[in-house]
Motif scaffolding. Structure first.
Motif, PDB file in Angstrom:
ATOM      1  N   ASN A   1      10.550   2.020   9.156  1.00  0.00           N
ATOM      2  CA  ASN A   1       9.240   1.740   8.557  1.00  0.00           C
ATOM      3  C   ASN A   1       9.128   2.320   7.157  1.00  0.00           C
ATOM      4  O   ASN A   1       8.494   1.742   6.274  1.00  0.00           O
ATOM      5  CB  ASN A   1       8.125   2.315   9.441  1.00  0.00           C
ATOM      6  CG  ASN A   1       8.001   1.600  10.767  1.00  0.00           C
ATOM      7  OD1 ASN A   1       8.607   0.546  10.975  1.00  0.00           O
ATOM      8  ND2 ASN A   1       7.225   2.172  11.678  1.00  0.00           N
ATOM      9  N   HIS A   2       9.740   3.483   6.953  1.00  0.00           N
ATOM     10  CA  HIS A   2       9.652   4.131   5.642  1.00  0.00           C
ATOM     11  C   HIS A   2      10.393   3.335   4.570  1.00  0.00           C
ATOM     12  O   HIS A   2      10.164   3.526   3.380  1.00  0.00           O
ATOM     13  CB  HIS A   2      10.206   5.555   5.724  1.00  0.00           C
ATOM     14  CG  HIS A   2       9.689   6.468   4.651  1.00  0.00           C
ATOM     15  ND1 HIS A   2       8.404   6.946   4.656  1.00  0.00           N
ATOM     16  CD2 HIS A   2      10.275   6.963   3.538  1.00  0.00           C
ATOM     17  CE1 HIS A   2       8.225   7.716   3.592  1.00  0.00           C
ATOM     18  NE2 HIS A   2       9.342   7.741   2.895  1.00  0.00           N
ATOM     19  N   SER A   3      11.290   2.440   4.994  1.00  0.00           N
ATOM     20  CA  SER A   3      12.000   1.591   4.028  1.00  0.00           C
ATOM     21  C   SER A   3      11.037   0.690   3.269  1.00  0.00           C
ATOM     22  O   SER A   3      11.324   0.275   2.139  1.00  0.00           O
ATOM     23  CB  SER A   3      13.044   0.737   4.747  1.00  0.00           C
ATOM     24  OG  SER A   3      14.028   1.540   5.369  1.00  0.00           O
TER      25      SER A   3
ATOM     26  N   PHE B   1       0.827  -1.206   0.000  1.00  0.00           N
ATOM     27  CA  PHE B   1       0.000   0.000   0.000  1.00  0.00           C
ATOM     28  C   PHE B   1       0.861   1.255   0.000  1.00  0.00           C
ATOM     29  O   PHE B   1       0.330   2.367  -0.046  1.00  0.00           O
ATOM     30  CB  PHE B   1      -0.921   0.013   1.223  1.00  0.00           C
ATOM     31  CG  PHE B   1      -1.958  -1.076   1.223  1.00  0.00           C
ATOM     32  CD1 PHE B   1      -2.521  -1.513   0.036  1.00  0.00           C
ATOM     33  CD2 PHE B   1      -2.368  -1.657   2.407  1.00  0.00           C
ATOM     34  CE1 PHE B   1      -3.476  -2.514   0.024  1.00  0.00           C
ATOM     35  CE2 PHE B   1      -3.321  -2.660   2.415  1.00  0.00           C
ATOM     36  CZ  PHE B   1      -3.877  -3.099   1.216  1.00  0.00           C
ATOM     37  N   CYS B   2       2.188   1.072   0.068  1.00  0.00           N
ATOM     38  CA  CYS B   2       3.140   2.195   0.058  1.00  0.00           C
ATOM     39  C   CYS B   2       2.795   3.229   1.130  1.00  0.00           C
ATOM     40  O   CYS B   2       2.702   4.438   0.858  1.00  0.00           O
ATOM     41  CB  CYS B   2       3.195   2.851  -1.323  1.00  0.00           C
ATOM     42  SG  CYS B   2       3.888   1.781  -2.611  1.00  0.00           S
ATOM     43  N   LEU B   3       2.606   2.739   2.360  1.00  0.00           N
ATOM     44  CA  LEU B   3       2.281   3.633   3.470  1.00  0.00           C
ATOM     45  C   LEU B   3       3.537   4.315   3.985  1.00  0.00           C
ATOM     46  O   LEU B   3       4.622   3.739   3.977  1.00  0.00           O
ATOM     47  CB  LEU B   3       1.639   2.850   4.621  1.00  0.00           C
ATOM     48  CG  LEU B   3       0.356   2.084   4.312  1.00  0.00           C
ATOM     49  CD1 LEU B   3      -0.181   1.452   5.588  1.00  0.00           C
ATOM     50  CD2 LEU B   3      -0.696   2.989   3.686  1.00  0.00           C
ATOM     51  N   ARG B   4       3.367   5.549   4.442  1.00  0.00           N
ATOM     52  CA  ARG B   4       4.478   6.228   5.103  1.00  0.00           C
ATOM     53  C   ARG B   4       4.702   5.602   6.472  1.00  0.00           C
ATOM     54  O   ARG B   4       3.788   5.038   7.073  1.00  0.00           O
ATOM     55  CB  ARG B   4       4.186   7.720   5.219  1.00  0.00           C
ATOM     56  CG  ARG B   4       4.230   8.425   3.867  1.00  0.00           C
ATOM     57  CD  ARG B   4       3.884   9.895   3.990  1.00  0.00           C
ATOM     58  NE  ARG B   4       3.985  10.532   2.680  1.00  0.00           N
ATOM     59  CZ  ARG B   4       3.027  10.499   1.763  1.00  0.00           C
ATOM     60  NH1 ARG B   4       1.897   9.866   2.029  1.00  0.00           N
ATOM     61  NH2 ARG B   4       3.192  11.079   0.602  1.00  0.00           N
ATOM     62  N   GLY B   5       5.923   5.746   6.965  1.00  0.00           N
ATOM     63  CA  GLY B   5       6.314   5.006   8.156  1.00  0.00           C
ATOM     64  C   GLY B   5       5.654   5.436   9.442  1.00  0.00           C
ATOM     65  O   GLY B   5       5.594   4.662  10.391  1.00  0.00           O
TER      66      GLY B   5
ATOM     67  N   VAL C   1       8.846   1.725  15.516  1.00  0.00           N
ATOM     68  CA  VAL C   1      10.129   1.021  15.369  1.00  0.00           C
ATOM     69  C   VAL C   1       9.922  -0.425  14.921  1.00  0.00           C
ATOM     70  O   VAL C   1      10.766  -1.278  15.155  1.00  0.00           O
ATOM     71  CB  VAL C   1      10.929   1.069  16.692  1.00  0.00           C
ATOM     72  CG1 VAL C   1      11.356   2.484  17.007  1.00  0.00           C
ATOM     73  CG2 VAL C   1      10.118   0.470  17.847  1.00  0.00           C
ATOM     74  N   MET C   2       8.826  -0.710  14.266  1.00  0.00           N
ATOM     75  CA  MET C   2       8.511  -2.083  13.886  1.00  0.00           C
ATOM     76  C   MET C   2       9.593  -2.711  13.008  1.00  0.00           C
ATOM     77  O   MET C   2      10.112  -3.792  13.311  1.00  0.00           O
ATOM     78  CB  MET C   2       7.165  -2.122  13.162  1.00  0.00           C
ATOM     79  CG  MET C   2       5.968  -2.036  14.089  1.00  0.00           C
ATOM     80  SD  MET C   2       5.764  -3.519  15.106  1.00  0.00           S
ATOM     81  CE  MET C   2       5.439  -4.739  13.856  1.00  0.00           C
ATOM     82  N   ILE C   3       9.950  -2.050  11.909  1.00  0.00           N
ATOM     83  CA  ILE C   3      10.938  -2.629  10.981  1.00  0.00           C
ATOM     84  C   ILE C   3      12.318  -2.684  11.627  1.00  0.00           C
ATOM     85  O   ILE C   3      13.068  -3.644  11.442  1.00  0.00           O
ATOM     86  CB  ILE C   3      10.975  -1.820   9.674  1.00  0.00           C
ATOM     87  CG1 ILE C   3       9.664  -2.020   8.914  1.00  0.00           C
ATOM     88  CG2 ILE C   3      12.140  -2.254   8.796  1.00  0.00           C
ATOM     89  CD1 ILE C   3       9.348  -3.458   8.553  1.00  0.00           C
ATOM     90  N   LYS C   4      12.653  -1.674  12.406  1.00  0.00           N
ATOM     91  CA  LYS C   4      13.942  -1.680  13.107  1.00  0.00           C
ATOM     92  C   LYS C   4      14.052  -2.903  14.006  1.00  0.00           C
ATOM     93  O   LYS C   4      15.068  -3.614  14.001  1.00  0.00           O
ATOM     94  CB  LYS C   4      14.078  -0.393  13.931  1.00  0.00           C
ATOM     95  CG  LYS C   4      15.352  -0.334  14.760  1.00  0.00           C
ATOM     96  CD  LYS C   4      15.385   0.928  15.607  1.00  0.00           C
ATOM     97  CE  LYS C   4      16.638   0.958  16.496  1.00  0.00           C
ATOM     98  NZ  LYS C   4      16.669   2.177  17.352  1.00  0.00           N
TER      99      LYS C   4
ATOM    100  N   HIS D   1       0.523   4.432   9.358  1.00  0.00           N
ATOM    101  CA  HIS D   1       0.385   3.180  10.091  1.00  0.00           C
ATOM    102  C   HIS D   1      -0.359   3.408  11.408  1.00  0.00           C
ATOM    103  O   HIS D   1      -1.248   2.628  11.775  1.00  0.00           O
ATOM    104  CB  HIS D   1       1.757   2.566  10.383  1.00  0.00           C
ATOM    105  CG  HIS D   1       2.324   1.779   9.249  1.00  0.00           C
ATOM    106  ND1 HIS D   1       1.816   0.561   8.857  1.00  0.00           N
ATOM    107  CD2 HIS D   1       3.370   2.027   8.417  1.00  0.00           C
ATOM    108  CE1 HIS D   1       2.522   0.087   7.842  1.00  0.00           C
ATOM    109  NE2 HIS D   1       3.465   0.962   7.555  1.00  0.00           N
ATOM    110  N   ARG D   2      -0.009   4.469  12.134  1.00  0.00           N
ATOM    111  CA  ARG D   2      -0.643   4.736  13.431  1.00  0.00           C
ATOM    112  C   ARG D   2      -2.139   4.968  13.293  1.00  0.00           C
ATOM    113  O   ARG D   2      -2.925   4.548  14.142  1.00  0.00           O
ATOM    114  CB  ARG D   2      -0.005   5.963  14.105  1.00  0.00           C
ATOM    115  CG  ARG D   2       1.416   5.780  14.557  1.00  0.00           C
ATOM    116  CD  ARG D   2       1.814   6.899  15.522  1.00  0.00           C
ATOM    117  NE  ARG D   2       1.622   8.224  14.949  1.00  0.00           N
ATOM    118  CZ  ARG D   2       2.540   8.874  14.251  1.00  0.00           C
ATOM    119  NH1 ARG D   2       3.717   8.319  14.025  1.00  0.00           N
ATOM    120  NH2 ARG D   2       2.295  10.083  13.773  1.00  0.00           N
ATOM    121  N   ASN D   3      -2.538   5.636  12.209  1.00  0.00           N
ATOM    122  CA  ASN D   3      -3.943   6.015  12.031  1.00  0.00           C
ATOM    123  C   ASN D   3      -4.741   5.006  11.217  1.00  0.00           C
ATOM    124  O   ASN D   3      -5.919   5.251  10.915  1.00  0.00           O
ATOM    125  CB  ASN D   3      -4.029   7.388  11.361  1.00  0.00           C
ATOM    126  CG  ASN D   3      -3.379   8.481  12.193  1.00  0.00           C
ATOM    127  OD1 ASN D   3      -3.313   8.378  13.419  1.00  0.00           O
ATOM    128  ND2 ASN D   3      -2.891   9.532  11.534  1.00  0.00           N
TER     129      ASN D   3
END
Length: 351
Positions: free
Chosen positions: A212-214, A78-82, A195-198, A86-88
């Motif tokens: 997340n932006h990655s 969905f190409c969401l911003r990090g 910090v999910m992806i981290k 995601h939060r919303n």
């Protein structure tokens, strides 16, 4: 200057001398290789994605692995911003539908953007549509549609809707085969989501400073490397301009190798690396740009070449075709000869 007066450093004439000084300093620093590096979002690759699956960080067999997989593919596909996107995210932003494509029923999830950096609402965005992305099911075990189906099946959707949240906390006490719920009634906090992806990469032993932006950069760059028209990529990412979108167009090492070979040996780039423009996506294709033969009204040229055999760089005209071809007029002969001059026979057979 009154305190309430707006100050514009980049435009106000009073700051021109200061701007000139800053410009001179920046140029001097640049000439010394200071400040020339631009910071781009670290780009995940298919290799890191595979490692996350192989090491169980992404999984469909337990709550944490499923939660991670949903987050990963929401960000990528969905190409969401990090951050805020995601939060919303809410359950109501996703709808499942089935469409008929080539006579076959295919299911998909439709993501509808409720607000983003590029579409914040207000008077300035009255005529701006919310971004919508359709992600269709595939035959892969990592199919995003199947992952969302599993997540929404075990998620307490009533609780998610009540809390106006999509991401709910995985139940750490869950055990396989038990009747315990996969997820708790508590939404995941914004600090955890940030910090999910981290954290995923740390658990998998993957270094690189990924965020997340990655995921957004990963999805966008994947489409660029597949030569998807920019218009279609822009619809998925929600960028308002192509200039902003192209910041995600990262050059791959294989593309640089192809360019090096062209510089050394000449020739052309492989066709798989040639960018296709969206405006020409529906135009009839011609092999390597070879011009098509103009056909006179009596189709004499078509008849002449109908039984011809092309081998290598030689052209053989069968006697049958020559005997069947009606006599061409002077104008037809001239058109035919002029057309043949523009055709490079090597291009016709270049695979």
């Amino acid at each position: 200057m009154r305190p309430t007066e707006e100050i514009n450093f980049s435009q106000d004439i009073v700051f021109r001398p200061l701007r000139n000084v800053c410009d001179a300093v920046y140029k001097r620093l640049h000439s010394k290789d200071i400040g020339v590096d631009t910071k781009a979002t670290p780009l995940l690759s298919k290799n890191e994605e595979d490692i996350l699956w192989e090491r169980g960080i992404l999984s469909l067999d337990n709550p944490t692995g499923l939660f991670n997989a949903v987050f990963f593919y929401n960000g990528k596909n969905f190409c969401l911003r990090g951050g805020a996107e995601h939060r919303n995210l809410r359950v109501s932003q996703l709808s499942r539908e089935t469409n008929i494509i080539d006579g076959k029923e295919v299911s998909c999830y439709v993501y509808t953007e409720y607000g983003s950096k590029n579409n914040q609402g207000g008077l300035a965005s009255l005529n701006q549509r919310n971004k919508t992305v359709k992600q269709y099911e595939t035959d892969s075990e990592r199919c995003h549609v199947k992952i969302l189906d599993k997540y929404l099946e075990v998620l307490r959707c009533d609780t998610a809707l009540e809390n106006d949240a999509f991401y709910m906390q995985p139940n750490s006490e869950f055990s396989s085969g038990s009747s315990m719920p996969w997820f708790k009634k508590t939404p995941v906090g914004k600090n955890t989501l940030a910090v999910m992806i981290k954290k995923m990469c740390e658990r998998a032993g993957i270094s690189g400073g990924y965020t997340n932006h990655s995921l957004r950069a990963f999805g966008t760059t994947t489409l660029f490397h597949a030569n998807v028209p920019e218009k279609l990529i822009q619809q998925r990412t929600g960028h308002q301009s192509l200039e902003a979108l192209r910041q995600y167009e990262r050059t791959s090492e294989s593309q640089l190798l192809d360019i090096s070979n062209v510089m050394t040996h000449g020739g052309k780039l492989p066709s798989t690396n040639v960018k296709k423009d969206a405006s020409s996506a529906n135009k009839p294709s011609t092999k390597l740009g070879v011009p098509q033969l103009p056909v006179p009204k009596n189709d004499s040229v078509t008849l002449l070449l109908s039984n011809c055999t092309f081998t290598g760089c030689s052209v053989t005209l069968s006697g049958q075709a020559m005997n069947q071809a009606p006599q061409k007029t002077i104008d037809e002969q001239k058109i035919f000869e002029e057309t043949l001059k523009d055709i490079n026979i090597d291009d016709v057979f270049d695979d």
